[in-house]
Design an enzyme around this catalytic site. Structure first.
Site, PDB file in Angstrom:
ATOM      1  N   ASP A  61       0.806  -1.230   0.000  1.00 17.69           N
ATOM      2  CA  ASP A  61       0.000   0.000   0.000  1.00 17.69           C
ATOM      3  C   ASP A  61       0.834   1.273   0.000  1.00 17.69           C
ATOM      4  OD1 ASP A  61      -2.668  -1.284   0.237  1.00 17.69           O
ATOM      5  OD2 ASP A  61      -1.919  -1.901   2.192  1.00 17.69           O
ATOM      6  N   ALA A  92      -4.015  -8.243  -5.064  1.00 19.63           N
ATOM      7  CA  ALA A  92      -3.379  -6.934  -5.172  1.00 19.63           C
ATOM      8  C   ALA A  92      -4.449  -5.845  -5.282  1.00 19.63           C
ATOM      9  CB  ALA A  92      -2.459  -6.892  -6.386  1.00 19.63           C
ATOM     10  N   HIS A 136      -3.919  -1.986  -6.308  1.00 20.77           N
ATOM     11  CA  HIS A 136      -3.078  -0.856  -6.678  1.00 20.77           C
ATOM     12  C   HIS A 136      -3.961   0.263  -7.218  1.00 20.77           C
ATOM     13  CE1 HIS A 136       0.476  -3.872  -7.346  1.00 20.77           C
ATOM     14  NE2 HIS A 136      -0.014  -3.890  -6.126  1.00 20.77           N
TER      15      HIS A 136
END
Length: 425
Positions: free
Chosen positions: A13, A43, A45
């Site tokens: 993060d 994930a 992002h």
């Protein structure tokens, strides 16, 4: 070519997605493709375009909002077809309707299925208060199953052979139900239909495809999670079933006879999702410094916030083998907050500790012993000062990119970086 590997030096993060987006949209050289080299659908992002569009990238490369930038899911990626299709639909709504057309998937990439996810959630629930902080997406179960049953682990290439896929999924389903009889699992035929449709929609390729990509244009290798969660060097058992260092990307580059600059991403303060050691955690910051795109998760738990920790970051650099330059994110937060601090050392049972020992890769007993020590550690604080200067002097690495907000327009490049580690050619 100038290829780059983007890796988070913290617990995840830190802003890998926004850095990859900047490299693709406004970086020093045009980017041809983004290669994912670890992790899977867990994930998250986050990328925000200058016009306000927002997408949380899980499997597609975080440069997908830049027209023409391709995504390649390498053999080290764990591919979840159902989640990938959902992600493609959201990207299409944002204007990237050709995301699937710009995607290639290595035939040897492991498949994460609803059966892995069901086992993951059942196992984590059974741990009760001793949860490890799983994302609940089945990534760890996918890796564990491939190690226990290597010949029966479904891979992306199996999506083109329905008969074999059905046999593999049936065996997987039966094993999950043997271990967790109450697990909620779908019908095998439904999974076969969905996965064969995936196999017909995507372009499945062999390992030599990446070699051609690396010769065609600049490539960004996008890592997932963070070095402090690495399966071999993280603080066991609060880790991921994934190599989060540069190792997988370097293997792929070495096979192609190529090299890349290593870029380490760091927040101006520390964060962590879920349980595990976090020496500089500050409950006041956790409640008073919310993150727009990270919050409580039913499987990960609380999004935790703490002060900048040079001890942990030095350890991350040591186990990762160094970086060529740093990208520092959330500097706008550091500029606005005067209560952020810096930790250069810990105190454990009254003794000072300025560096963590780097153990042998795979020594999980040693890593668990280190975890127990960190649970007793207390930070020794001083004023943060300028976080960029602090990181450069404290880590001995130049900050090549400064981020003062979520979009590519909020990024500022620094002076040219001095020579730093690259992968071997």
């Amino acid at each position: 070519m100038t290829h780059r590997i983007v890796v988070d030096l913290g617990y995840g993060d830190a802003g890998k997605g926004t850095v990859v987006d900047w490299l693709c949209a406004r970086g020093p050289e045009p980017v041809h493709a983004v290669v994912r080299f670890n992790g899977g659908a867990q994930a998250a992002h986050n990328v925000v375009a200058p016009d306000g569009r927002h997408h949380t990238f899980a499997q597609f490369g975080s440069g997908t909002l830049t027209p023409g930038v391709r995504t390649h899911l390498s053999r080290f990626m764990l591919v979840e077809p159902l989640a990938l299709a959902a992600e493609a639909r959201h990207l299409a709504a944002l204007g990237a309707a050709d995301a699937f057309d710009r995607l290639t998937v290595d035939v040897d990439a492991l498949l994460t299925t609803p059966y892995h996810r069901a086992a993951n959630r059942a196992r984590e629930s059974a741990r009760g208060a001793a949860r490890h902080g799983s994302c609940g997406m089945g990534v760890g179960e996918t890796m564990a199953y491939s190690l226990e049953h290597p010949d029966d682990a479904p891979r992306a290439g199996d999506c083109t052979t329905p008969g074999r896929l059905r046999r593999l999924l049936s065996a997987l389903r039966d094993r999950v139900l043997d271990a967790f009889p109450e697990a909620d699992v779908p019908d095998v035929d439904d999974c076969v239909d969905a996965f064969t449709a995936f196999g017909e929609r995507v372009r499945l390729v062999g390992g030599d495809h990446l070699h051609r990509l690396l010769r065609t244009g600049n490539v960004v290798f996008e890592g997932a999670q963070g070095v402090l969660l690495d399966e071999w060097h993280g603080f066991h058992p609060y880790t991921t079933w994934s190599t989060t260092t540069f190792a997988n990307a370097e293997t792929l580059l070495d096979e192609a006879g190529a090299s890349a600059v290593r870029l380490g991403v760091v927040r101006a303060y520390m964060t962590r999702h879920g349980p595990g050691p976090f020496v500089t955690e500050d409950p006041a910051l956790t409640t008073d410094l919310p993150d727009r795109h990270n919050a409580f998760g039913p499987w990960q738990g609380t999004f935790r916030v703490g002060h900048l920790d040079l001890v942990a970051l030095r350890y991350a650099l040591a186990v990762a083998g160094g970086v060529g330059e740093l990208a520092v994110t959330h500097l706008d937060v550091a500029r606005a907050r005067r209560d952020l601090l810096l930790c250069r050392a810990y105190e454990i049972d009254g003794d000072p500790l300025g560096a963590l020992p780097v153990g042998r890769a795979g020594d999980l007993e040693g890593q668990e012993a280190l975890t127990h020590r960190l649970m007793k550690a207390r930070p020794v604080y001083e004023p943060l000062g300028d976080p960029v200067e602090t990181l450069e002097t404290g880590l001995g690495v130049n900050v090549g990119l400064r981020s003062y907000g979520p979009t590519a327009a909020d990024k500022v490049t620094a002076r040219p970086s001095r020579p730093g580690p690259t992968t071997r050619r």
